[in-house]
Design an enzyme around this catalytic site. Structure first.
Site, short mmCIF file in Angstrom:
data_model
loop_
_atom_site.label_atom_id
_atom_site.label_comp_id
_atom_site.label_asym_id
_atom_site.label_seq_id
_atom_site.Cartn_x
_atom_site.Cartn_y
_atom_site.Cartn_z
N GLY B 165 0.75 -1.24 0.00
CA GLY B 165 0.00 0.00 0.00
C GLY B 165 0.78 1.30 0.00
O GLY B 165 0.20 2.37 0.14
N GLY B 166 2.10 1.20 -0.15
CA GLY B 166 2.92 2.42 -0.17
C GLY B 166 2.47 3.41 -1.23
O GLY B 166 2.26 4.60 -0.96
N LYS B 167 2.27 2.90 -2.45
CA LYS B 167 1.89 3.81 -3.53
C LYS B 167 0.45 4.28 -3.37
O LYS B 167 0.13 5.41 -3.70
CB LYS B 167 2.12 3.14 -4.89
CG LYS B 167 3.60 2.84 -5.11
CD LYS B 167 3.89 2.44 -6.53
CE LYS B 167 5.34 1.98 -6.65
NZ LYS B 167 5.58 0.68 -5.93
N ASP B 184 -5.67 -6.17 -4.74
CA ASP B 184 -4.48 -7.03 -4.75
C ASP B 184 -4.94 -8.48 -4.69
O ASP B 184 -5.81 -8.82 -3.88
CB ASP B 184 -3.55 -6.72 -3.58
CG ASP B 184 -2.16 -7.31 -3.80
OD1 ASP B 184 -1.23 -6.55 -4.14
OD2 ASP B 184 -2.00 -8.54 -3.63
N ARG B 189 -2.23 -10.17 1.85
CA ARG B 189 -1.59 -8.87 1.61
C ARG B 189 -2.63 -7.75 1.56
O ARG B 189 -2.36 -6.63 1.95
CB ARG B 189 -0.75 -8.92 0.33
CG ARG B 189 0.56 -9.71 0.54
CD ARG B 189 1.31 -9.93 -0.75
NE ARG B 189 1.83 -8.71 -1.35
CZ ARG B 189 3.03 -8.20 -1.11
NH1 ARG B 189 3.84 -8.81 -0.27
NH2 ARG B 189 3.43 -7.10 -1.71
N GLY B 218 -6.10 -9.54 -10.86
CA GLY B 218 -6.12 -8.32 -11.67
C GLY B 218 -6.20 -8.57 -13.17
O GLY B 218 -6.70 -7.73 -13.92
N ASP B 235 1.32 -1.68 -10.64
CA ASP B 235 2.62 -1.90 -10.02
C ASP B 235 2.79 -3.41 -9.88
O ASP B 235 2.53 -3.98 -8.81
CB ASP B 235 2.65 -1.19 -8.66
CG ASP B 235 4.02 -1.20 -8.02
OD1 ASP B 235 5.02 -1.11 -8.75
OD2 ASP B 235 4.09 -1.31 -6.77
N CYS B 290 9.86 -3.08 -9.78
CA CYS B 290 11.09 -2.79 -9.05
C CYS B 290 12.19 -3.76 -9.49
O CYS B 290 12.94 -4.30 -8.69
CB CYS B 290 10.87 -2.83 -7.54
SG CYS B 290 10.11 -4.31 -6.93
C1 LIG Z 1 5.15 -4.92 -6.37
S1 LIG Z 1 3.86 -5.47 -5.38
C2 LIG Z 1 2.87 -4.02 -5.18
C3 LIG Z 1 3.42 -3.01 -4.22
C4 LIG Z 1 2.46 -1.87 -3.93
N1 LIG Z 1 2.00 -1.24 -5.13
C5 LIG Z 1 3.07 -0.85 -3.01
O1 LIG Z 1 3.53 0.20 -3.49
O2 LIG Z 1 3.08 -1.06 -1.79
C6 LIG Z 1 2.94 -6.50 -6.44
C7 LIG Z 1 1.64 -7.01 -5.86
O3 LIG Z 1 0.92 -7.65 -6.90
C8 LIG Z 1 0.10 -8.63 -6.31
N2 LIG Z 1 -0.35 -9.55 -7.37
C9 LIG Z 1 0.28 -10.64 -7.85
N3 LIG Z 1 -0.45 -11.21 -8.82
C10 LIG Z 1 -1.56 -10.45 -8.97
C11 LIG Z 1 -2.70 -10.52 -9.80
N4 LIG Z 1 -2.83 -11.50 -10.68
N5 LIG Z 1 -3.63 -9.57 -9.66
C12 LIG Z 1 -3.50 -8.59 -8.76
N6 LIG Z 1 -2.45 -8.48 -7.94
C13 LIG Z 1 -1.48 -9.39 -8.04
C14 LIG Z 1 0.97 -9.23 -5.26
O4 LIG Z 1 0.18 -9.81 -4.23
C15 LIG Z 1 1.76 -8.01 -4.76
O5 LIG Z 1 1.21 -7.50 -3.58
#
Ligand SMILES: C[S@@+](CC[C@H](N)C(=O)[O-])C[C@H]1O[C@@H](n2cnc3c(N)ncnc32)[C@H](O)[C@@H]1O
Lengths: 269, 364
Positions: B165-167, B184, B189, B218, B235, B290
């Site tokens: 959730g940072g962004k 998400d 998470r 997603g 992201d 990232c």
């Molecule tokens: C890089 S992290 C996101 C970090 C977040 N945006 C932040 O700034 O705190 C990627 C996220 O994508 C989620 N994720 C993985 N596969 C996904 C999907 N098919 N649909 C939605 N989210 C997914 C993961 O659970 C993970 O929390």
């Protein structure tokens, strides 16, 4: 110029030697200039304890006996004023032991001139260092002599630090004893060694050799990591900016400190 | 404990490093050693200031030597940024370059950092009288995609992969969003994300009327809601390069996750495509990761542009983010001349990133 034999005879301490043995005129007799004699006289007076004069005299005798000239002797005394109070037996045992280690004439003198403090270290302490170098680090007799000649300060370093430094370079860096001696490894602090090595390692420019001693890149020689000034190290070996290295040093210091704390707390558990 | 016996010969962190050495020395060339040492050393954080908190943390942090990197951006590169001006915009200042339209940024996002080369750490944030925390510690470079998304008053926004959730928090600082959809796929998470939101944002901003939190896959978003959001942030999950080099736990380079890792680019592509579909015509989409990996960055965007047109008839324009890199070049190191998007690369003196971002605008 060496003091004449006659002077040396005159210096031999005898029981009940009057204080005048270290008077200005007698110091001048030994070959010191007036100014040098005054400096020594002053230094001896400053040293507390009644036996100072006696020990000072035996020290001068011993040093002249090794062939040092008056100005070298003065320099050594300035580097290490404790020499004024060292017992004659300590001094002689130490010199004998260093000779036994293989420090031949010439290199013995150079070592002492460079690091007179070694004469104040009990032979027992030096023996511990030798034992460590021989038995735990497997240096040869000749290599140990070379280490004492090049890095006499090793005698006052913490034994476990010395051992860790050896292990770090041997295991992490994959370097053999001969190269360590050639590079005068023990002149560098563990922090210096670790920092320069880790910087290269994290940049992908140094690899720990595997069991067969192989790496997939050619590691730079220990010489070119340690025995060059920082600018050359950065421009020719690490290919990095001074800013990067400066930050890295501070990060490493904190990393190591925190790792130590971690181990300490594990031990305490 | 018999960790020594069970420890694999090649732990995932080692496998990750071997993989990166091959891939990134080819992609980054001369730059790789400098990026490598930064990745393997302690990273820097930024403190995203929480406008909802009553503590004046900014003043406290400034006394410690920090500054808000957003407001102290290079004034030269953005002649029309003034303290009170609402026009946060930049104009390409390169002589000879074609005149570009200004790059508008989301407002009210503040993120303080310690100066270049300073390795001081932030203390954990403390709650104010209402229990809200004063700042959120995150990679300062993660704020850039949020800034560049240019959230404006009244927008509806979708954050497709939002946890932890940072962004999302950065986007909420704008206080401009009419409706925010936070999603998400991971349920655990998502609940972490919910906790984060409640520690930073007052309840009245977290009502059903202005916020929806979901745990959908997603990639299926297009089946739910098409052509609806003004702004979409995608992201995506990626090889999280820094994490993969430092932590053996939960590492995508572990042997058991090879399949998952190989499928990442496909998953990323599907997520981006879904995000594009979710945006309304004229809407803007931010893709971010990232990782330094071209296959997960530029290649995914390229394919998405192609497939959007072929399969959905959606035409997209790539938004030039170079003005952003000019503005913030004092705080971050950017990879030179990527053909698509921009990337913050780690450097010991400014150890943020890696963050890749590419912004797209839906023309149809
Ligand atoms: C890089 S992290 C996101 C970090 C977040 N945006 C932040 O700034 O705190 C990627 C996220 O994508 C989620 N994720 C993985 N596969 C996904 C999907 N098919 N649909 C939605 N989210 C997914 C993961 O659970 C993970 O929390």
């Amino acid at each position: 110029p060496l003091p004449s034999a006659q002077h040396n005879n005159a210096l031999r301490p005898t029981a009940g030697m009057p204080d005048s043995a270290l008077s200005l005129p007698s110091l001048v007799d030994m070959g010191f200039t007036d100014a040098q004699a005054e400096q020594i006289h002053e230094a001896v007076c400053k040293v507390r304890g009644g036996s100072a004069t006696k020990h000072a005299l035996s020290t001068l005798t011993a040093l002249f006996g090794l062939g040092f000239n008056p100005s070298s002797v003065l320099k050594m005394l300035q580097k290490c004023p404790e020499l004024y109070t060292v017992r004659e037996s300590q001094l002689q045992q130490c010199i004998n032991y260093l000779r036994k280690l293989g420090l031949v004439e010439g290199s013995l003198q150079r070592t002492l001139a460079h690091y007179p403090q070694i004469l104040t270290v009990p032979v027992k302490t030096i023996k511990h260092v030798v034992l460590l170098l021989r038995e735990k680090c497997l240096f040869t007799v000749q290599q140990v002599a070379d280490i004492f000649r090049d890095s006499p300060a090793i005698v006052l370093e913490d034994l476990s630090q010395t051992e860790y430094k050896f292990q770090y370079v041997y295991f992490r860096m994959g370097i053999k004893q001969a190269e360590m001696v050639k590079t005068r490894l023990f002149r560098f602090t563990l922090d210096e060694v670790r920092c320069r090595h880790c910087f290269l390692e994290r940049r992908g420019l140094y690899q720990t050799p595997d069991k067969r001693g192989q790496t997939s890149i050619i590691n730079p020689k220990l010489d070119s990591i340690l025995k060059i000034d920082l600018d050359t190290y950065l421009s020719e070996i690490a290919n990095a900016s001074a800013e990067e290295y400066d930050v890295f040093q501070r990060l490493m210091a904190r990393e190591c400190q925190e790792q130590d704390q971690q181990y300490d707390s594990i031990e305490a558990d | 404990e018999k960790w020594a016996a069970t420890r694999p010969k090649y732990p995932p962190t080692t496998l990750a490093l071997q993989h990166f050495d091959t891939a990134y020395s080819a992609e980054l060339g001369q730059l790789w050693p400098s990026v490598r040492v930064a990745l393997l050393s302690e990273r820097k954080y930024g403190a995203l200031l929480n406008n909802f908190s009553h503590h004046d943390v900014q003043a406290d942090l400034e006394v410690q030597g920090c500054r808000d990197f957003v407001s102290s951006a290079d004034k030269e590169a953005q002649p029309c940024l003034q303290e009170e001006s609402s026009c946060v915009a930049v104009r390409e200042s390169d002589v000879g370059a074609k005149q570009q339209s200004p790059l508008p940024l989301s407002l009210n996002i503040k993120c303080v950092v310690f100066p270049r080369g300073d390795i001081t750490r932030f203390k954990p944030a403390r709650p104010d009288m209402h229990g809200l925390l004063g700042y959120y510690l995150m990679d300062a470079a993660s704020v850039l995609p949020c800034l560049a998304l240019d959230v404006q008053e009244g927008h509806s926004v979708l954050d497709l992969c939002a946890a932890p959730g940072g962004k999302t928090l950065a986007l909420l600082q704008t206080q401009a969003i009419r409706f925010l959809c936070v999603n998400d796929a991971s349920v655990s998470r998502t609940s972490r994300l919910r906790k984060v939101l409640h520690s930073y944002v007052p309840k009245q901003f977290l009502t059903d009327g202005n916020l929806r939190i979901t745990s959908f896959d997603g990639t299926k978003w297009g089946e739910i809601e098409r052509n609806s959001f003004d702004r979409v942030l995608i992201d995506v999950p990626c090889t999280t390069d820094r994490h993969s080099l430092m932590e053996d736990d939960n590492n995508i380079f572990s042997k058991s996750r090879i399949g998952e890792r190989r499928r990442l680019p496909q998953l990323q592509l599907e997520l981006l495509l879904a995000g594009i579909e979710a945006a309304c015509p004229g809407g803007e989409i931010m893709y971010s990761t990232c990782t330094l990996s071209q296959i997960q960055n530029q290649s995914v965007v390229e394919q998405a542009i192609c497939l959007s047109r072929e399969n959905h008839g959606i035409r997209l324009e790539v938004v030039d983010l170079r003005p952003l890199t000019h503005m913030f070049k004092k705080t971050f190191h950017f990879a030179p001349s990527l053909h698509l998007g921009e990337m913050v690369i780690p450097h010991l003196a400014a150890n943020f990133g890696p963050i890749y971002m590419c912004k797209l605008k839906r023309l149809t």
